[in-house]
Design a protein around this motif. Structure first.
Motif, PDB file in Angstrom:
ATOM      1  N   LEU A 181       9.594   9.045   9.105  1.00  0.00           N
ATOM      2  CA  LEU A 181      10.003   8.654   7.754  1.00  0.00           C
ATOM      3  C   LEU A 181      11.111   9.585   7.286  1.00  0.00           C
ATOM      4  N   THR A 182      12.003   9.062   6.446  1.00  0.00           N
ATOM      5  CA  THR A 182      13.064   9.912   5.926  1.00  0.00           C
ATOM      6  C   THR A 182      12.922  10.088   4.423  1.00  0.00           C
ATOM      7  N   ASP A 183      13.081   9.002   3.667  1.00  0.00           N
ATOM      8  CA  ASP A 183      12.799   9.069   2.229  1.00  0.00           C
ATOM      9  C   ASP A 183      12.202   7.744   1.785  1.00  0.00           C
ATOM     10  N   GLU A 184      11.992   7.586   0.462  1.00  0.00           N
ATOM     11  CA  GLU A 184      11.259   6.426  -0.054  1.00  0.00           C
ATOM     12  C   GLU A 184      11.975   5.107   0.193  1.00  0.00           C
ATOM     13  N   VAL A 185      13.301   5.172   0.422  1.00  0.00           N
ATOM     14  CA  VAL A 185      14.038   3.920   0.527  1.00  0.00           C
ATOM     15  C   VAL A 185      14.569   3.651   1.935  1.00  0.00           C
ATOM     16  N   SER A 186      14.420   4.618   2.840  1.00  0.00           N
ATOM     17  CA  SER A 186      14.920   4.410   4.204  1.00  0.00           C
ATOM     18  C   SER A 186      13.815   3.817   5.067  1.00  0.00           C
ATOM     19  N   PRO A 187      14.224   3.018   6.055  1.00  0.00           N
ATOM     20  CA  PRO A 187      13.213   2.385   6.888  1.00  0.00           C
ATOM     21  C   PRO A 187      12.383   3.406   7.652  1.00  0.00           C
ATOM     22  N   GLY A 188      11.126   3.071   7.844  1.00  0.00           N
ATOM     23  CA  GLY A 188      10.254   3.886   8.668  1.00  0.00           C
ATOM     24  C   GLY A 188      10.307   3.372  10.093  1.00  0.00           C
ATOM     25  N   ILE A 189       9.995   4.260  11.024  1.00  0.00           N
ATOM     26  CA  ILE A 189      10.012   3.819  12.419  1.00  0.00           C
ATOM     27  C   ILE A 189       8.672   4.183  13.055  1.00  0.00           C
ATOM     28  N   VAL A 190       8.071   3.191  13.733  1.00  0.00           N
ATOM     29  CA  VAL A 190       6.756   3.390  14.328  1.00  0.00           C
ATOM     30  C   VAL A 190       6.906   3.357  15.833  1.00  0.00           C
ATOM     31  N   PRO A 192      10.604  -0.001   3.727  1.00  0.00           N
ATOM     32  CA  PRO A 192       9.610   0.397   2.715  1.00  0.00           C
ATOM     33  C   PRO A 192       9.651  -0.514   1.495  1.00  0.00           C
ATOM     34  N   MET A 193       8.621  -0.417   0.659  1.00  0.00           N
ATOM     35  CA  MET A 193       8.572  -1.166  -0.596  1.00  0.00           C
ATOM     36  C   MET A 193       8.533  -0.156  -1.729  1.00  0.00           C
ATOM     37  N   ARG A 194       9.134  -0.528  -2.852  1.00  0.00           N
ATOM     38  CA  ARG A 194       8.973   0.302  -4.055  1.00  0.00           C
ATOM     39  C   ARG A 194       7.659  -0.097  -4.697  1.00  0.00           C
ATOM     40  N   VAL A 238       0.861  -1.185   0.000  1.00  0.00           N
ATOM     41  CA  VAL A 238       0.000   0.000   0.000  1.00  0.00           C
ATOM     42  C   VAL A 238       0.894   1.231   0.000  1.00  0.00           C
ATOM     43  N   LYS A 239       0.369   2.316  -0.541  1.00  0.00           N
ATOM     44  CA  LYS A 239       1.161   3.552  -0.584  1.00  0.00           C
ATOM     45  C   LYS A 239       0.599   4.542   0.425  1.00  0.00           C
ATOM     46  N   LEU A 240       1.472   5.182   1.176  1.00  0.00           N
ATOM     47  CA  LEU A 240       1.050   6.258   2.079  1.00  0.00           C
ATOM     48  C   LEU A 240       1.444   7.573   1.423  1.00  0.00           C
ATOM     49  N   ARG A 241       0.415   8.447   1.153  1.00  0.00           N
ATOM     50  CA  ARG A 241       0.711   9.755   0.532  1.00  0.00           C
ATOM     51  C   ARG A 241       0.448  10.844   1.550  1.00  0.00           C
ATOM     52  N   LEU A 242       1.473  11.574   1.876  1.00  0.00           N
ATOM     53  CA  LEU A 242       1.361  12.597   2.914  1.00  0.00           C
ATOM     54  C   LEU A 242       1.275  13.988   2.330  1.00  0.00           C
ATOM     55  N   GLN A 243       0.346  14.788   2.906  1.00  0.00           N
ATOM     56  CA  GLN A 243       0.297  16.233   2.663  1.00  0.00           C
ATOM     57  C   GLN A 243       0.073  16.845   4.022  1.00  0.00           C
ATOM     58  N   PRO A 244       0.381  18.094   4.162  1.00  0.00           N
ATOM     59  CA  PRO A 244       0.143  18.699   5.483  1.00  0.00           C
ATOM     60  C   PRO A 244      -1.296  18.433   5.932  1.00  0.00           C
ATOM     61  N   GLY A 245      -1.428  17.806   7.076  1.00  0.00           N
ATOM     62  CA  GLY A 245      -2.762  17.578   7.651  1.00  0.00           C
ATOM     63  C   GLY A 245      -3.468  16.325   7.212  1.00  0.00           C
ATOM     64  N   THR A 246      -3.063  15.718   6.083  1.00  0.00           N
ATOM     65  CA  THR A 246      -3.778  14.511   5.634  1.00  0.00           C
ATOM     66  C   THR A 246      -2.818  13.412   5.197  1.00  0.00           C
ATOM     67  N   LEU A 247      -3.346  12.215   5.347  1.00  0.00           N
ATOM     68  CA  LEU A 247      -2.638  11.024   4.878  1.00  0.00           C
ATOM     69  C   LEU A 247      -3.589  10.228   3.994  1.00  0.00           C
ATOM     70  N   GLU A 248      -3.138   9.929   2.794  1.00  0.00           N
ATOM     71  CA  GLU A 248      -3.926   9.063   1.920  1.00  0.00           C
ATOM     72  C   GLU A 248      -3.304   7.681   1.905  1.00  0.00           C
ATOM     73  N   SER A 302       5.491  10.525  -0.561  1.00  0.00           N
ATOM     74  CA  SER A 302       4.797   9.229  -0.512  1.00  0.00           C
ATOM     75  C   SER A 302       5.791   8.069  -0.423  1.00  0.00           C
ATOM     76  N   ILE A 303       5.323   6.980   0.180  1.00  0.00           N
ATOM     77  CA  ILE A 303       6.183   5.831   0.460  1.00  0.00           C
ATOM     78  C   ILE A 303       5.311   4.574   0.508  1.00  0.00           C
ATOM     79  N   GLY A 304       5.891   3.455   0.074  1.00  0.00           N
ATOM     80  CA  GLY A 304       5.119   2.192   0.056  1.00  0.00           C
ATOM     81  C   GLY A 304       5.520   1.264   1.194  1.00  0.00           C
ATOM     82  N   PHE A 305       4.523   0.561   1.724  1.00  0.00           N
ATOM     83  CA  PHE A 305       4.800  -0.422   2.770  1.00  0.00           C
ATOM     84  C   PHE A 305       3.953  -1.673   2.552  1.00  0.00           C
ATOM     85  N   ASN A 306       4.413  -2.758   3.123  1.00  0.00           N
ATOM     86  CA  ASN A 306       3.580  -3.950   3.211  1.00  0.00           C
ATOM     87  C   ASN A 306       2.552  -3.681   4.310  1.00  0.00           C
TER      88      ASN A 306
END
Lengths: 372, 338
Positions: A346-355, A369-371, A286-296, A321-325
């Motif tokens: 999050l840092t960029d599309e290829v760096s790991p995210g941390i929750v 992340p996933m491409r 799935v792709k997470l698309r971020l804008q100020p205030g919203t996440l798609e 935006s960034i993809g994850f399983n």
């Protein structure tokens, strides 16, 4: 052997053996529970050579002795018996009588000499190894927050368990990873230290969780003779340690992230869960698309369709935006007891995210992340 | 004989078999002992040799020898280690006994399971031991999965592969194992083992000769078959030739109805021509499989004996490929009689 025991006492012990006894039935004796009686104690032991449980019951023993009986059958019989107490009596030719009220059963005992020998937990053994006392609730929570990330890859055995260690005094860590994500939990507990770390097997921790869930107060956790033990009054769960080196997890956890999103767990979990329905069966991307205030939360699957859900978040950075399983994110959001806010770094599309969950400084969940 | 011995039939009740109890393998065991004494026992061993000569018994006894503290490189038979190793419940000694029931090969899952079992830290102060019996039945994938463990088993681990036909194993496996060869036993030793199992008597010598130095094979042979049916078949074979086509057809019919598994019967017939060949080539010194019936051996030329042997073995192969039993037998008997 000839003994008298209260049914409620005995059934509790037998219940605990049910998760441990060998299911594959390759070695019939491992489907049995070992019943040893001496003094006024009855000790029930079950093991599958990986994990074992030992439960001590009180009873009246008129003739001490040792037998092994099929754990499942004995449990089913004892559970159904309309009596408050039982008599177990061994007779000629390996037969054991189980008597409750007017019901009499005879079961075949297998030779106790074939039963694996597990060194008993003794104060001496604990002294030689490491022993620590901690609250059942804390240990259960630490297991809950890491166990799901254990690898199921049979070729990487050292990832098939949870690594537990202390870096300094009065602190304990548990780490699990499958190479795609990593769960890390650290707690400060007075008087605790475990160095060097060891790898605890998945099955042992599943049973430990089961045991701890019904427990209050403190439990003893100890490592001796290549066995780890979790003990609470009258019950001892032991598990073998996994051989090998656990990878250096510290390199994997990002020190800081360029972008930070804060979001309520509930709506994020719901959106991911629903959107994932249309994601590819294999990658669950799935792709997470971020804008100020919203996440798609978006997925596009040319074979089936596409999905998009929008949720409100606390985010002030740039469009990104960034993809994850989805499963990896759902796993951490689905941990029992997680209710409040989730922070994703999050840092960029290829760096790991941390929750991070519930503003728990001692918990980090790293996901690659996933491409897409 | 058939491709695989019926091991279950010969499996003795669990009791302690020490290295010293394995008969006739002094050379192989001596080699292992010297390696052990010098602390140079390899971490990957391949035991090869004919079926039923004591390879698996040696592997199991080696596990006892390495684990028994009371009697090192032997076994006391009573300590916890000895009892649980014999019972198969010692966590540090794990055995893949061969293909699972209903399967013809050792699947990768069995190898993974062994690796998982050996993936824990040892419970004892001794090496962990993994034994793979009938290793030639490992699938290629299973062999590949095993490579890593053979190369660097975790902790102190000894892996023992047991195989009759080592050439069925991948070169990558062979190159990672130290090979220990097991020899066929002298007939006298096989007879002694048969006697020890209560299978002595007049047929023991014939059984031992048939087994070609393999007590395991001799023990799985059906004694009843050897005592009666073998003689019957060979006497009828001699007579059938004199009864013309009808005699041969009747004999074929009899074999089909009497012998559900025709391979033992045909092996007996092959042994007959083998004996004839040996007697012709070696004269009175020849060691015969059917020594008790030596006086009735046909007097055939070397070429004729060889042709008959070929015919008989060809028939065994044809039957394995599901040829019509009756027709194939009649054809064979006609060829043998001509």
């Amino acid at each position: 052997m000839d003994l008298w025991v209260e049914k409620s006492e005995f059934i509790q012990g037998l219940y605990l053996t049910q998760g441990v006894v060998e299911k594959r039935n390759t070695l019939p004796i491992l489907a049995n529970v070992l019943i040893e009686s001496t003094g006024n104690e009855i000790v029930l032991t079950a093991t599958d050579l990986e994990v074992g449980i030992r439960r001590t019951c009180k009873g009246k023993i008129s003739r001490s002795g040792t037998v092994t009986l099929n754990a499942r059958k004995l449990y089913e019989i004892v559970r159904e018996l309309p009596a408050d107490d039982l008599i177990l009596r061994s007779g000629e030719g390996g037969w054991v009588e189980v008597i409750g009220g007017k019901s009499r059963y005879r079961m075949v005992s297998m030779d106790p000499k074939e039963f694996p020998s597990i060194p008993a937990s003794t104060p001496v053994a604990k002294k030689a190894g490491v022993a620590m006392t901690l609250s059942a609730g804390v240990l259960a929570e630490m297991i809950e927050k890491t166990l799901f990330a254990v690898s199921s890859d049979e070729t990487r055995l050292s990832l098939g368990g949870v690594f537990i260690e202390s870096i300094e005094k009065n602190q304990i860590r548990m780490v699990a990873t499958d190479g795609h994500r990593l769960a890390f939990v650290e707690r400060q507990i007075a008087g605790i230290e475990l160095r060097p770390g060891v790898i605890l097997p998945r099955k042992g921790l599943v049973e430990a969780k089961r045991l701890l869930e019904g427990s209050e107060g403190d439990v003893t956790f100890s490592i001796a003779g290549n066995l780890a033990r979790v003990e609470r009054s009258g019950v001892e769960l032991f598990m073998r340690l996994i051989e090998g080196e656990f990878p250096d997890y510290r390199q994997v956890i990002p020190k800081e992230s360029k972008r930070r999103v804060r979001v309520d767990r509930e709506p994020l979990f719901g959106a991911l869960h629903r959107v994932a329905i249309l994601s590819s069966e294999r990658s669950r991307g799935v792709k997470l698309r971020l804008q100020p205030g919203t996440l798609e939360v978006v997925t596009t699957n040319p074979d089936i369709g596409e999905a998009m859900e929008e949720i409100e978040v606390d985010y002030t950075g740039d469009e990104f935006s960034i993809g994850f399983n989805a499963r990896y994110l759902l796993d951490v959001l689905g941990i029992a007891g997680v209710t409040g806010t989730v922070e994703i770094g999050l840092t960029d599309e290829v760096s790991p995210g941390i929750v991070r969950i519930d503003d728990d400084e001692g918990y980090s969940y790293v996901v690659m992340p996933m491409r897409l | 004989m058939s491709a695989r011995p019926r091991r279950d039939a010969a499996a003795p009740a669990p009791h302690t078999v020490r290295l010293g109890d394995v008969r006739g393998q002094e050379r192989a065991i001596g080699f292992l002992r010297r390696a052990w004494e010098r602390r140079r026992l390899a971490h990957a061993l391949l035991f090869t040799g004919p079926a039923g000569v004591g390879k698996l018994a040696t592997a199991r006894a080696l596990a006892l020898g390495l684990h028994c503290d009371v009697a090192p490189f032997d076994a006391c038979g009573t300590c916890d280690a000895c009892r649980t190793i014999v019972a198969g419940t010692h966590p540090d000694v794990r055995v893949v006994t061969g293909p699972l029931p209903e399967r013809r090969d050792i699947a990768i899952e069995q190898v993974r399971e062994l690796q998982r079992e050996l993936g824990f830290r040892a419970m004892s102060a001794h090496p962990k031991i993994g034994i793979v019996n009938d290793a030639e039945y490992l699938t290629l994938q299973a062999q590949n999965a095993l490579l890593k463990t053979l190369e660097e088993p975790g902790g102190d681990t000894v892996l023992v592969l047991v195989a009759v036909n080592a050439s069925a194993l991948a070169p990558t496996i062979l190159s990672r194992c130290q090979r220990v060869t097991f020899d066929p036993l002298p007939t006298a030793d096989v007879v002694a083992i048969l006697e020890a199992h209560g299978r002595g008597g007049p047929e023991a010598h014939a059984l031992a000769a048939y087994a070609e130095g393999s007590p395991g094979q001799a023990l799985v042979f059906d004694a009843e078959f050897f005592a009666h049916r073998r003689r019957e078949i060979l006497t009828r074979l001699a007579a059938a030739g004199r009864g013309g086509f009808k005699g041969l057809a009747d004999f074929a019919q009899e074999l089909v109805s009497e012998d559900k598994d025709l391979v033992p019967a045909l092996t007996v017939i092959a042994s007959w021509y083998r004996d004839a060949l040996r007697q012709r080539a070696l004269g009175a010194d020849a060691e015969l499989r059917n020594a008790d019936l030596a006086t009735e051996l046909p007097d055939l030329s070397i070429a004729a004996s060889l042709r008959n042997l070929e015919t008989t073995y060809g028939t065994i192969i044809a039957l394995r490929q599901n040829a019509n039993r009756n027709l194939t037998l009649v054809r064979m008997l006609l060829q043998l009689a001509s």
